[in-house]
Scaffold this motif. Sequence first.
Motif, mmCIF file in Angstrom:
data_model
loop_
_atom_site.group_PDB
_atom_site.id
_atom_site.type_symbol
_atom_site.label_atom_id
_atom_site.label_comp_id
_atom_site.label_asym_id
_atom_site.label_seq_id
_atom_site.Cartn_x
_atom_site.Cartn_y
_atom_site.Cartn_z
ATOM 1 N N PHE A 80 0.873 -1.169 0.000
ATOM 2 C CA PHE A 80 0.000 0.000 0.000
ATOM 3 C C PHE A 80 0.910 1.219 0.000
ATOM 4 N N LYS A 81 0.888 1.990 -1.089
ATOM 5 C CA LYS A 81 1.798 3.120 -1.219
ATOM 6 C C LYS A 81 1.145 4.216 -2.041
ATOM 7 N N LYS A 82 1.089 5.400 -1.446
ATOM 8 C CA LYS A 82 0.567 6.588 -2.113
ATOM 9 C C LYS A 82 -0.802 6.339 -2.753
ATOM 10 N N GLY A 83 -1.686 5.687 -1.994
ATOM 11 C CA GLY A 83 -3.040 5.467 -2.474
ATOM 12 C C GLY A 83 -3.212 4.269 -3.379
ATOM 13 N N THR A 84 -2.142 3.568 -3.712
ATOM 14 C CA THR A 84 -2.227 2.390 -4.570
ATOM 15 C C THR A 84 -2.104 1.124 -3.734
ATOM 16 N N ILE A 85 -3.020 0.198 -3.952
ATOM 17 C CA ILE A 85 -3.018 -1.079 -3.249
ATOM 18 C C ILE A 85 -2.780 -2.190 -4.256
ATOM 19 N N ILE A 86 -1.846 -3.067 -3.957
ATOM 20 C CA ILE A 86 -1.586 -4.233 -4.802
ATOM 21 C C ILE A 86 -1.565 -5.465 -3.912
#
Length: 814
Positions: free
Chosen positions: A590-596
Amino acid sequence: MKLKQVITLFFVTSLSYSALAQSPKARLSGKVIDAATKEAIYYATISLHPITDASKLNGTIADENGNFYLDNLSPGKYNISISFLGYKTKTFTDYTLKPGANNLGTILIEVNENALDEVVIQGERPIIENKIDRMVFNAERDVTSSGGDATDVLRKVPMLSVDIDGNVSMRGDQNVKILINGKSSAAMGSNVGDALRTIPADQIKSVEVITSPSAKYDAEGTSGIINIITKKKDIGGINGSISGGVGTRHNNGNASLNARSGKLGIIANLGGNYMWPQITTNEFEQFTIADDPIARQYSENETTRSGLRGSIGLDYDLTEKDLLTTTFSANGFEMGMDGNTSSQFFSNNNITTLLSNRDQKTVSDGFDWSADYTRKFEDPKQELSIAGQFSRSNSDTDYTTLYEQGVRLDEMGKNKSHNDELAFQADYVQPIGKTTLEVGAKTIFRDIRSTSLIKEGVNGNHEVVDARSYEFNYNQDVVAGYASYGFEFAEKYEVKTGVRMEHTILNGDAVGDFQAFKNDYTNVLPTAIISRKLGEMSNLKLSYNQRIQRPSLFYLNPFRNTADPIVQRQGNPELKPELSHNLELGYSTFKKGTIINATVFYRKTNDVIESLSQIDSLTTPGQQISLTTFDNIGTNESFGTNFFVSFSPIKNLTLRSNISLFTYEAKGNSFNEGISTETDKIHLMYRAFINGSYKISNTFIAETFLMLNSSRRTFQGTSPSMSMWTIGLKKELWNKTASIGLNITDPFWENKYFESEVFTPDYTQTNKMKLPFRSFGLTFSYNFGKADSKNKVRKERGIKMDDQKKEESNPTQG
């Protein structure tokens, strides 16, 4: 890839990250708890910036235990603040970060009584969270599911799929255990699809997908566990909500009330749903291997569905460390089917035609009553809990089939079945430094009974057919114990391992062709999970577990439903349980609003229970009947992967997408020997969706959801594929205490067709159902009440009866 290679790759990757992380940086950690209750503050916000430059803001959020970590910080002086909605902000001014580890220790924050006057308390959680043994889908902000039910929510959860009848699969496997607030429900034992339809989507807070359950969970569910968590306000005062939806196909409503004063809290909920009568058509064809017709059928039915679910729960603080809770929930749902059927039998160049009318009604109801006692100690992680639960599930099926030409006798059938379950459970958690030991024991006593009465006759003069009427009794008792141990090492590694032993005792009566039997067996089921942090919000996880799947009444009940002259079903009391081995490697960030979130898995299941289709020409000579029963068909090995991503390409727009790929390969069965079809090869299946939401304003949001599922393979054929497109709009009103919305499903397709196929050494058959699908609906919700400062959050622990294979929902076709 072999297990040894997977483990080697895991540790090589971990060591590589460790090597890259070596630098003269500072690390900040701590733990945030409620100053009054000593409970962890989940999702507390930690922010800091150098005292010389406030623009260089950095931060993180606390995990479920209140712990937080910030890496790769430059040494120096910082201003630090810890905050959470409803609490006073805690600040550290001119705090010096030294190279290496810096620990703020346990940080106590106090309730802000002025802030508690807000009616609605909510935080912006990420849509997906990853924990060591589960993935959490936060459903509270979903728009297109508003006004729907639990099946609409589960369709949007990564790794899950829901077919047209409400059957839920996890990574292609329907052997999944469904819990409600961490507990089993009798409703899920009789008809999963209808039970899920009684849970309004607006009442679901989150869905936990537990692919690697620890040893404390019952070992039921070869693919894992789904835990549906409903909304609950643990705040003082009286508050509640009213919600519902009215549409062209479905309608539902729900009301909830929370009251808390001093040591006593009461939670009540009542909800229901009703489907407008709909006309479905069904076309059935059966052919020999030489492509000669055996039987054809066309039916048209009017189908109705309705359901009701209610619950009331009380919790009372006996002392500051002793908590007593009790919950009673009841449910009921009904399905009716009335229609006409034309059946044709082909034999020796002769065609026999039957015209019949069927009126069938299935009514299911049940209740769950549980009582739990929890004892806390000086260390908030140390805990003892004792729980008991009694559940009853009833299911009654009545049908009447009338034949117009007198070729067969009219028939009336009744089946009454019930399942009583009594369970006791004790769990103890003991922290030992930075490690945690959990031990527990559990017993389940099940009494299953099914009574069948069949009558035949003409012109209303019906007589009992003794050879087809019976009473079936079945007992299933389970005794279990477990031990689980969790610990952290090398700062970034977390391990949880355990073992569970379950001993099962079975006792069943003789019925018809089935012999009386007694059997008992013991299973030792290990679990292991290792997780490594890769930076602040990323981790890598490797897990292994064994799971078991015992058949429930749906699969065991020998009642033969002969309401349809061609297509019939019967259970098998002699089924053995399934046993699976599960291996999973997962990565999430989870980084800068992006979830993978990405996973690969391997699952091997022995003694797989599947439906078995065969021709029965003995019951009615000269007329071949397609009989579906169940059997242990062999072994299935499945490899698969799941990839989920959520990101915001532009302001106010969020896109989410998920794709699951998995295989099916049936081995070791003798049912299809000699067949020259593709049923004995490896089959690839998929499930994918894309979801987009756009925030038009602070109170107005639009959302769309597109889903596509491939056909599901069985060892004898395929079940239907499914696609769905929904559009939703939601407008919040009155300072976000109320909302209205519009939902549209498949606006360009009034009807949809669902086709299934069966391949056997002797014949093939197809079944095509036409179902009304397009719908429009209006939704509404209203929150009322006022909070006070007597907020107290409690962790729920209690009994979980989650060890049986559940049925597929009753299909809408005949």
